[in-house]
Design an enzyme around this catalytic site. Structure first.
Site, mmCIF file in Angstrom:
data_model
loop_
_atom_site.group_PDB
_atom_site.id
_atom_site.type_symbol
_atom_site.label_atom_id
_atom_site.label_comp_id
_atom_site.label_asym_id
_atom_site.label_seq_id
_atom_site.Cartn_x
_atom_site.Cartn_y
_atom_site.Cartn_z
ATOM 1 N N ASP A 58 73.530 149.099 120.564
ATOM 2 C CA ASP A 58 74.238 148.041 119.837
ATOM 3 C C ASP A 58 73.323 147.126 119.044
ATOM 4 O OD1 ASP A 58 73.230 147.062 122.205
ATOM 5 O OD2 ASP A 58 75.135 146.289 122.944
ATOM 6 N N ASP A 466 68.439 140.442 130.420
ATOM 7 C CA ASP A 466 69.127 141.384 131.312
ATOM 8 C C ASP A 466 68.268 141.941 132.441
ATOM 9 O OD1 ASP A 466 71.321 141.037 129.730
ATOM 10 O OD2 ASP A 466 71.121 142.932 128.695
#
Ligand code: NAG
Ligand code: NAG
Ligand code: NAG
Ligand code: NAG
Ligand code: NAG
Length: 842
Positions: A58, A466
């Site tokens: 993405d 993350d």
């Protein structure tokens, strides 16, 4: 060649850029994290050429699969001016001419990306691309990015392509191999669903649009446009599946599915003449609590519900969907988000009549896991890797699922963190135990926020969104573990103590449930202890630690600047603006430096108070402040108007000639022992936005990146020099992981590559927009990731204030969640991971 000279700060922006930029060849390689490190929305095999497959990400471009299971990045040429190419919303590999590859690219459809999208056309399997501009935006990092594919090549007439746009722009068609596009106005619905109509940022309130385009190859003959085409649209109030039998001239709704659930995938099983469809009540990638799997029998025109589970066992939607072209009737589907107790994959060998799952309950809470877990290529991934709030193995956000069309044993699926798969899939049907391998070797898609190459200890410390961060002792080998204990959802700031370099501090993103988000190491970043002086909920930003290591100064946009000595409670530093760029002196424990707007500040009392020093020309935002590790008072400051140098604690500055804007800057090892440390900068120098090194305190500069290494958005990236290896630089990107570069030749005075052109005004405004996406999980979520951005957006995880109670097993929290955060009686809201909390029995 001397072409940069120090001169008055005030004149900086008016100097013409007349000089060529010299360059030096560098060898660039990824710092291996190994395992992706982010969402992989899609994996596509070519049905005609054995072994040909691609994955898209993405925010970090696309990759091609190699025969040894590794992946090769395809979009590393993407530079600052073309940063939105790294958002790949759809991918099509040509079944007729497998050399042809198409990528629909663009990052956001809201204001965060001012640029329209483009289809990148390759005729050599992704070695080179030609962009075909689109008259609308494309959203590679928007909601619903795992649906698809929205882009498809006609298998009978490969000059024909269809592309399903977002934002209500509908269906588009090309008849010239993607070079030009025209709208197909006949499609009755353009996809009207928006995840959150109240989102004023435009991120969750834009229409997801057309979700997939699938040709029925069996309906046509080679050389003629395929008559039958299936299209899904993201609409949840009326029919959302359509079929054309005349190559897209007219369309009819396909009845028989629940139109509250949106089709994520439509996968053809040609031998069965059937279309399999996965649906979810959300667009993904984080949401979905209900859905179904359907099979449309093209011959009989009937829709069959073949959902693998029902009743209380169905608490998720469906995403990834695959058929085995070698074994008609073998179909697999992934739970898009089965957050608890783990992700789930289902397999049927009889066309969906009966299913088996990758795990089931033995007797609660014991699970039968019908697989052997193997994360040896990325040992930090699994729960065996480190203490992490994410204890799932199978994964989440599973939109990508594929079976190799030439090898029934070979399968791959994408998760929110990596690619899993294996080479013994047929064992599912015999001994029902497959080897689940991490197969993302070569995919490096982390968003790096902080890099530190300390003078001692590990070669590199990294902070990434993350995954916390890593201590890298071998840059070519995946780390065995993330930083532990975890502080939240990603490290954003790192610093070392100048006189005691074993002492290192990190800060990271997290929320008030994550506990302290600052941690201190006494062994140069190998092991850590949480800083319990760190207030709950203070999150992200940048950090500086004093020369002796006793004082931590922390700057975040949301919580201002705070300081703590001896790990006591932090207190607010009222004399500095929130989000100020900060640095510690590396020699004198009581000295800190800061910059904000065009104002430079100095503290001589351990960061308690700061006084204004000289101003930084006409700058409106300061990006980075760094202090010469060997000389107190020698500081460099990058701003939106240039690069400034002071040798007297900021009493006065000179602007570096030719630098019109600079972002991340860092010191490295000097060219000769005892010399001035090398200076690295991500900057616009002489009209070239690039990555530069100066060995003489800013007088001469060489560009160290090249046409093959554009590194995407300059403002979102970080650079670090290595104090132990002359010439070595580390570049942390927003979605393509971390690179390290070493000199590979002498500096030349050749003109820089024309691909690294000066940033246009459009891409300049993109600088501040890429750092403002907080709704995206793998991405530029940190408002403080680029401290020069003054317009960072707030996070979208505002809890609901409705007071409603969530039902059993329902979602009750997580990034982006706006629903109820409390549970009905007997259930407790429990955080599964940063994206999902669930009501589980108390
Ligand atoms: C359709 O989506 C909207 C969000 O745009 C949601 O509020 C609504 O409940 C959904 N309708 C159904 C029937 O699921
Ligand atoms: C269709 O979807 C809605 C919304 O999720 C759900 O309430 C309803 O039960 C579904 N209908 C069937 C027949 O499953
Ligand atoms: C589709 O329907 C036809 C006619 O009823 C039947 O013969 C065929 O087996 C069906 N195909 C599949 C894949 O179920
Ligand atoms: C599958 O094999 C692994 C490795 O031998 C084993 O640990 C696991 O228990 C097996 N799964 C089941 C359900 O038997
Ligand atoms: C910077 O400030 C410190 C503290 O006041 C002082 O000791 C030092 O001499 C100053 N350096 C310069 C170059 O002015």
């Amino acid at each position: 060649m001397r072409w940069l000279t120090a001169f008055s700060a005030l004149a900086a922006s008016s100097v013409p850029f007349a000089h060529a930029v010299s360059s030096q060849a560098y060898t660039w390689k990824n710092v291996k994290i190994g395992g992706g490190g982010g969402f992989v929305p899609s994996i596509v095999f070519n049905p005609s050429q054995q072994g040909l497959a691609y994955a898209r990400t993405d925010i970090g471009g696309a990759y091609k699969l190699n025969s040894d299971d590794t992946w090769t990045p395809l979009l590393d040429f993407v530079d600052n001016a073309r940063w939105n190419y790294w958002g790949v919303d759809a991918l099509a590999t040509d079944p007729v001419d497998p050399d042809r590859l198409y990528l629909a690219t663009g990052m956001y459809t809201n204001s965060w990306d001012p640029n329209n999208g483009q289809v990148l056309i390759s005729t050599d399997q992704g070695q080179t691309f030609t962009p075909s501009p689109l008259p609308f935006k494309v959203g590679g990092n928007m909601p619903g990015r795992g649906m698809g594919e929205r882009l498809a090549v006609d298998p009978n007439s490969n000059n024909v392509l269809f592309f399903g746009a977002r934002s209500g722009n509908g269906l588009w068609k090309s008849t010239d191999y993607g070079q030009s596009w025209a709208k197909v106005s006949s499609l009755p619905d353009v996809g009207t669903y928006v995840p959150d109509p109240t989102d004023t940022s435009g991120y969750n309130s834009d229409k997801i649009g057309v979700s997939f385009v699938t040709f029925d190859s069996t309906s046509g003959s080679s050389g003629n446009a395929t008559p039958r085409i299936f299209v899904g649209v993201a609409t949840n109030t009326s029919s959302n599946l359509f079929m054309s039998n005349d190559a897209g001239s007219t369309w009819s709704a396909l009845p028989g599915t629940n139109s509250s659930w949106m089709a994520h995938k439509g996968v053809l099983s040609p031998a069965e003449k059937a279309l399999y469809i996965s649906t979810s009540d959300g667009a993904g990638p984080y949401d979905g609590t209900l859905g179904a799997v359907y099979k449309y029998n093209i011959t009989s025109g009937t829709m069959e519900n073949i959902t693998p589970v029902s009743g209380s066992n169905l608490y998720f939607g469906f995403g990834g969907l695959a058929v085995d072209l070698q074994n008609p009737g073998t179909v697999m589907v992934a739970a898009l988000n089965c957050w608890w107790p783990d992700g789930q994959v289902f397999r049927s060998t009889d066309g969906g009549n009966t299913w088996t799952s990758l795990w089931d309950w033995a007797s609660y809470p014991t699970m039968n896991r019908y697989y052997t877990y193997d994360d040896s290529l990325a040992p930090w991934l699994g729960p065996d890797g480190t203490a992490d709030s994410i204890v799932t193995q199978i994964g989440w956000m599973m939109e990508a699922l594929a079976i190799d069309p030439f090898d029934s044993n070979h399968w791959l699926y994408g998760t929110g963190a990596t690619i899993y798969g294996g080479h013994d899939l047929l064992k599912w049907d015999t001994v029902r135990n497959v080897t689940l391998e991490s197969l993302a070797d070569g995919i490096e898609e982390t968003s790096a926020q902080a890099l530190l190459s300390p003078p001692t200890g590990p070669t590199l410390l990294s902070g990434v969104l993350d995954e916390e961060g890593f201590a890298h002792t071998n840059l070519d080998q995946a780390p065995s573990a993330e930083f532990a204990p975890a502080t939240g959802t990603g490290v954003t700031g790192l610093d070392y103590a100048g006189n005691d370099p074993q002492t290192v501090v990190r800060v990271g993103n997290g929320d008030s449930t994550d506990g302290p988000q600052a941690a201190i190491s006494n062994d140069a970043g190998n092991t850590w202890a949480l800083d319990y002086g760190s207030p709950s909920g203070v999150s992200g930003g940048k950090v500086a630690i004093s020369a002796s290591g006793d004082t931590v100064l922390w700057s975040s946009s949301a919580n201002g600047v705070q300081v703590s000595q001896y790990t006591n409670a932090f207190s607010v530093v009222s004399s500095l603006p929130a989000g100020a760029a900060i640095a510690s002196d590396k020699k004198i424990d009581s000295i800190f430096y800061a910059g904000s707007g065009n104002q430079f500040y100095l503290s001589t009392d351990g960061g308690k108070t700061f006084t204004k020093q000289a101003t930084l020309g006409t700058s409106s935002s300061t990006s980075t402040v760094i202090a010469n590790p060997g000389v107190t008072g020698d500081v460099w400051v990058s701003t939106d108007t240039g690069l400034f140098h002071s040798i007297n604690n900021g009493t006065s500055f000179s602007a570096v000639s030719g630098v019109s804007q600079a972002w991340s800057i860092s010191f490295g090892a000097p060219a000769s022992t005892g010399g001035y440390p090398a200076l690295f900068a991500i900057a616009d120098i002489s009209g070239v936005v690039g990555y530069f090194r100066s060995d003489d305190a800013g007088t001469n500069w060489v560009q160290i990146n090249d046409a093959a290494h554009g590194f995407g958005s300059a403002s979102a990236n970080v650079i670090a020099g290595d104090p132990r290896i002359y010439g070595r630089a580390y570049v942390g990107t927003n979605g393509r992981g971390i690179f390290y570069g070493d000199t590979a030749g002498a500096a030349s005075s050749s003109t820089a590559s024309s691909t690294s052109t000066r940033s246009t005004s459009a891409s300049s405004s993109a600088h501040s927009s890429t750092v403002s996406s907080s709704a995206s999980h793998t991405t530029s979520t940190s408002a403080s990731s680029s401290s020069h951005s003054s317009s960072a957006s707030s996070t979208s995880s505002t809890p609901s204030s409705t007071g409603a109670l969530q039902t059993a097993y329902g979602q009750c929290g997580g990034q982006g969640w706006t629903g109820p955060t409390a549970c009905v009686a007997g259930y407790t809201c429990t955080s599964t991971n940063p994206y999902y909390s669930q009501c589980v029995p108390t």
